[in-house]
Scaffold this motif. Sequence first.
Motif, PDB file in Angstrom:
ATOM      1  N   LEU A 129    -128.259 -34.016 -90.654  1.00 25.31           N
ATOM      2  CA  LEU A 129    -128.520 -33.399 -89.360  1.00 25.31           C
ATOM      3  C   LEU A 129    -129.716 -32.449 -89.416  1.00 25.31           C
ATOM      4  O   LEU A 129    -129.946 -31.762 -90.414  1.00 25.31           O
ATOM      5  CB  LEU A 129    -127.291 -32.636 -88.878  1.00 25.31           C
ATOM      6  CG  LEU A 129    -126.014 -33.453 -88.683  1.00 25.31           C
ATOM      7  CD1 LEU A 129    -124.909 -32.558 -88.147  1.00 25.31           C
ATOM      8  CD2 LEU A 129    -126.245 -34.637 -87.755  1.00 25.31           C
ATOM      9  N   ASP A 130    -130.459 -32.393 -88.302  1.00 26.32           N
ATOM     10  CA  ASP A 130    -131.532 -31.419 -88.172  1.00 26.32           C
ATOM     11  C   ASP A 130    -130.916 -30.031 -87.965  1.00 26.32           C
ATOM     12  O   ASP A 130    -129.721 -29.906 -87.697  1.00 26.32           O
ATOM     13  CB  ASP A 130    -132.455 -31.800 -87.012  1.00 26.32           C
ATOM     14  CG  ASP A 130    -131.711 -31.877 -85.687  1.00 26.32           C
ATOM     15  OD1 ASP A 130    -131.259 -30.831 -85.181  1.00 26.32           O
ATOM     16  OD2 ASP A 130    -131.559 -33.002 -85.154  1.00 26.32           O
ATOM     17  N   PRO A 131    -131.724 -28.957 -88.112  1.00 23.62           N
ATOM     18  CA  PRO A 131    -131.145 -27.605 -88.055  1.00 23.62           C
ATOM     19  C   PRO A 131    -130.338 -27.320 -86.797  1.00 23.62           C
ATOM     20  O   PRO A 131    -129.265 -26.705 -86.865  1.00 23.62           O
ATOM     21  CB  PRO A 131    -132.373 -26.697 -88.166  1.00 23.62           C
ATOM     22  CG  PRO A 131    -133.343 -27.489 -88.988  1.00 23.62           C
ATOM     23  CD  PRO A 131    -133.146 -28.922 -88.536  1.00 23.62           C
ATOM     24  N   GLN A 132    -130.829 -27.726 -85.621  1.00 19.40           N
ATOM     25  CA  GLN A 132    -130.089 -27.417 -84.399  1.00 19.40           C
ATOM     26  C   GLN A 132    -128.743 -28.132 -84.356  1.00 19.40           C
ATOM     27  O   GLN A 132    -127.723 -27.549 -83.979  1.00 19.40           O
ATOM     28  CB  GLN A 132    -130.901 -27.801 -83.164  1.00 19.40           C
ATOM     29  CG  GLN A 132    -130.211 -27.411 -81.851  1.00 19.40           C
ATOM     30  CD  GLN A 132    -129.877 -25.926 -81.780  1.00 19.40           C
ATOM     31  OE1 GLN A 132    -130.766 -25.080 -81.849  1.00 19.40           O
ATOM     32  NE2 GLN A 132    -128.598 -25.592 -81.649  1.00 19.40           N
ATOM     33  N   HIS A 133    -128.723 -29.408 -84.759  1.00 24.32           N
ATOM     34  CA  HIS A 133    -127.448 -30.139 -84.738  1.00 24.32           C
ATOM     35  C   HIS A 133    -126.503 -29.641 -85.835  1.00 24.32           C
ATOM     36  O   HIS A 133    -125.280 -29.716 -85.670  1.00 24.32           O
ATOM     37  CB  HIS A 133    -127.689 -31.643 -84.857  1.00 24.32           C
ATOM     38  CG  HIS A 133    -128.164 -32.256 -83.567  1.00 24.32           C
ATOM     39  ND1 HIS A 133    -129.411 -32.822 -83.417  1.00 24.32           N
ATOM     40  CD2 HIS A 133    -127.564 -32.363 -82.352  1.00 24.32           C
ATOM     41  CE1 HIS A 133    -129.545 -33.261 -82.167  1.00 24.32           C
ATOM     42  NE2 HIS A 133    -128.445 -32.991 -81.510  1.00 24.32           N
ATOM     43  N   GLN A 134    -127.039 -29.131 -86.947  1.00 27.59           N
ATOM     44  CA  GLN A 134    -126.174 -28.505 -87.945  1.00 27.59           C
ATOM     45  C   GLN A 134    -125.418 -27.336 -87.313  1.00 27.59           C
ATOM     46  O   GLN A 134    -124.196 -27.207 -87.480  1.00 27.59           O
ATOM     47  CB  GLN A 134    -126.999 -27.994 -89.126  1.00 27.59           C
ATOM     48  CG  GLN A 134    -127.546 -29.069 -90.033  1.00 27.59           C
ATOM     49  CD  GLN A 134    -128.285 -28.475 -91.227  1.00 27.59           C
ATOM     50  OE1 GLN A 134    -128.282 -27.266 -91.442  1.00 27.59           O
ATOM     51  NE2 GLN A 134    -128.931 -29.334 -91.996  1.00 27.59           N
ATOM     52  N   LEU A 135    -126.149 -26.498 -86.604  1.00 26.45           N
ATOM     53  CA  LEU A 135    -125.514 -25.345 -85.961  1.00 26.45           C
ATOM     54  C   LEU A 135    -124.547 -25.790 -84.868  1.00 26.45           C
ATOM     55  O   LEU A 135    -123.459 -25.223 -84.720  1.00 26.45           O
ATOM     56  CB  LEU A 135    -126.578 -24.413 -85.384  1.00 26.45           C
ATOM     57  CG  LEU A 135    -127.538 -23.782 -86.391  1.00 26.45           C
ATOM     58  CD1 LEU A 135    -128.530 -22.872 -85.670  1.00 26.45           C
ATOM     59  CD2 LEU A 135    -126.803 -23.011 -87.471  1.00 26.45           C
ATOM     60  N   ASP A 136    -124.938 -26.819 -84.099  1.00 25.32           N
ATOM     61  CA  ASP A 136    -124.053 -27.323 -83.045  1.00 25.32           C
ATOM     62  C   ASP A 136    -122.714 -27.773 -83.623  1.00 25.32           C
ATOM     63  O   ASP A 136    -121.643 -27.437 -83.096  1.00 25.32           O
ATOM     64  CB  ASP A 136    -124.713 -28.498 -82.318  1.00 25.32           C
ATOM     65  CG  ASP A 136    -125.877 -28.071 -81.439  1.00 25.32           C
ATOM     66  OD1 ASP A 136    -126.002 -26.872 -81.147  1.00 25.32           O
ATOM     67  OD2 ASP A 136    -126.665 -28.960 -81.050  1.00 25.32           O
ATOM     68  N   VAL A 137    -122.775 -28.551 -84.703  1.00 29.29           N
ATOM     69  CA  VAL A 137    -121.550 -29.079 -85.312  1.00 29.29           C
ATOM     70  C   VAL A 137    -120.689 -27.942 -85.853  1.00 29.29           C
ATOM     71  O   VAL A 137    -119.473 -27.877 -85.594  1.00 29.29           O
ATOM     72  CB  VAL A 137    -121.896 -30.088 -86.426  1.00 29.29           C
ATOM     73  CG1 VAL A 137    -120.671 -30.382 -87.301  1.00 29.29           C
ATOM     74  CG2 VAL A 137    -122.420 -31.388 -85.820  1.00 29.29           C
ATOM     75  N   LEU A 138    -121.289 -27.027 -86.602  1.00 28.26           N
ATOM     76  CA  LEU A 138    -120.495 -25.957 -87.194  1.00 28.26           C
ATOM     77  C   LEU A 138    -119.988 -24.980 -86.137  1.00 28.26           C
ATOM     78  O   LEU A 138    -118.906 -24.407 -86.283  1.00 28.26           O
ATOM     79  CB  LEU A 138    -121.302 -25.248 -88.273  1.00 28.26           C
ATOM     80  CG  LEU A 138    -121.543 -26.117 -89.511  1.00 28.26           C
ATOM     81  CD1 LEU A 138    -122.492 -25.436 -90.482  1.00 28.26           C
ATOM     82  CD2 LEU A 138    -120.235 -26.463 -90.216  1.00 28.26           C
ATOM     83  N   ASN A 139    -120.739 -24.792 -85.064  1.00 31.02           N
ATOM     84  CA  ASN A 139    -120.234 -23.967 -83.960  1.00 31.02           C
ATOM     85  C   ASN A 139    -118.976 -24.575 -83.344  1.00 31.02           C
ATOM     86  O   ASN A 139    -118.033 -23.859 -82.993  1.00 31.02           O
ATOM     87  CB  ASN A 139    -121.311 -23.810 -82.883  1.00 31.02           C
ATOM     88  CG  ASN A 139    -122.350 -22.763 -83.237  1.00 31.02           C
ATOM     89  OD1 ASN A 139    -122.070 -21.815 -83.957  1.00 31.02           O
ATOM     90  ND2 ASN A 139    -123.567 -22.939 -82.735  1.00 31.02           N
ATOM     91  N   VAL A 140    -118.972 -25.902 -83.191  1.00 34.20           N
ATOM     92  CA  VAL A 140    -117.800 -26.574 -82.635  1.00 34.20           C
ATOM     93  C   VAL A 140    -116.577 -26.333 -83.518  1.00 34.20           C
ATOM     94  O   VAL A 140    -115.486 -25.996 -83.027  1.00 34.20           O
ATOM     95  CB  VAL A 140    -118.061 -28.085 -82.464  1.00 34.20           C
ATOM     96  CG1 VAL A 140    -116.745 -28.842 -82.219  1.00 34.20           C
ATOM     97  CG2 VAL A 140    -119.020 -28.334 -81.313  1.00 34.20           C
ATOM     98  N   PHE A 141    -116.747 -26.464 -84.834  1.00 37.28           N
ATOM     99  CA  PHE A 141    -115.592 -26.283 -85.719  1.00 37.28           C
ATOM    100  C   PHE A 141    -115.216 -24.808 -85.862  1.00 37.28           C
ATOM    101  O   PHE A 141    -114.032 -24.488 -86.057  1.00 37.28           O
ATOM    102  CB  PHE A 141    -115.847 -26.942 -87.073  1.00 37.28           C
ATOM    103  CG  PHE A 141    -115.753 -28.435 -87.007  1.00 37.28           C
ATOM    104  CD1 PHE A 141    -114.542 -29.060 -86.781  1.00 37.28           C
ATOM    105  CD2 PHE A 141    -116.890 -29.223 -87.120  1.00 37.28           C
ATOM    106  CE1 PHE A 141    -114.447 -30.438 -86.684  1.00 37.28           C
ATOM    107  CE2 PHE A 141    -116.814 -30.602 -87.035  1.00 37.28           C
ATOM    108  CZ  PHE A 141    -115.590 -31.214 -86.811  1.00 37.28           C
ATOM    109  N   ALA A 142    -116.179 -23.911 -85.756  1.00 37.93           N
ATOM    110  CA  ALA A 142    -115.834 -22.486 -85.721  1.00 37.93           C
ATOM    111  C   ALA A 142    -115.002 -22.179 -84.480  1.00 37.93           C
ATOM    112  O   ALA A 142    -114.040 -21.397 -84.537  1.00 37.93           O
ATOM    113  CB  ALA A 142    -117.103 -21.634 -85.742  1.00 37.93           C
ATOM    114  N   ASP A 143    -115.343 -22.810 -83.353  1.00 31.95           N
ATOM    115  CA  ASP A 143    -114.543 -22.650 -82.140  1.00 31.95           C
ATOM    116  C   ASP A 143    -113.137 -23.221 -82.328  1.00 31.95           C
ATOM    117  O   ASP A 143    -112.155 -22.647 -81.830  1.00 31.95           O
ATOM    118  CB  ASP A 143    -115.223 -23.340 -80.959  1.00 31.95           C
ATOM    119  CG  ASP A 143    -116.468 -22.604 -80.478  1.00 31.95           C
ATOM    120  OD1 ASP A 143    -116.641 -21.424 -80.839  1.00 31.95           O
ATOM    121  OD2 ASP A 143    -117.275 -23.220 -79.753  1.00 31.95           O
TER     122      ASP A 143
END
Length: 265
Positions: A175-189
Amino acid sequence: MSKQADTVLAGRKLRIEVPGRTLVDELDFELRAGEFLAVLGQNGAGKSLTLHTLAGLRRPATGTIELLGQPLPGLSRQTIARQLALLPQHSDDAFPATVFDTVLSGRHPHVPRWQWESAADRGIASDCLRLMDLHNLHNRDIATLSGGERRRVAVAQVLAQAPDVYLLDEPSNHLDPQHQLDVLNVFADKAACGKTVIASLHDVNLAARYATSCLLLFGDGRWELGPAESILTAAVLSDLYATPMEALPWHDRQFFVAAGNGQRR
């Protein structure tokens, strides 16, 4: 509620081995709802094997695993799949399928035998596509996707499974940096909403940013487990990765960088 009743996933005296080598020795842990555990270590330290063992896909050499208070070997695969989902490092596509149908297959543990997915199941799959920024690829053949797009499909599929426990093997892979953050934000939620997340990561800074606790695997049987803010130090990480690591101040936390010269100690 008792400590035992709070425990979602537990390992008791787990030993994980490959021929001629003990990777993890006598691992003891108890994870509760709302925890985000990052698993860190060098290549070959046993991160993937540990996740596969916790998913019940391979037996530990010794020790036991409990899922929601029940011994894992005594549960049916469907019961396990309703409560626990594994995102593997790589996804194999044995048959042609659209992006939507691939994500919808994550609902299979919840679909009664001999029945089709319901409108509610299809709605869940569509919501997961939107979470992973894939709604415009709904009807695409998965064989035509880039590596990063295919990875997000796999994440959406796991999200559609809607378990209590997520086991994620390198979720930010490809994943590119933005999608890395998107994915981990979802699981943090998800963790904030009471789910339990266990993710193997190569980027220690992502672990420091998202994890509430960390499991460090040294590959020789040793392991350390503790709160992320206390266990992630330059000294410990230098030992873990066998290369000098430095901690630099960054906003309200530390940022870790490899300070070695590229030659293994």
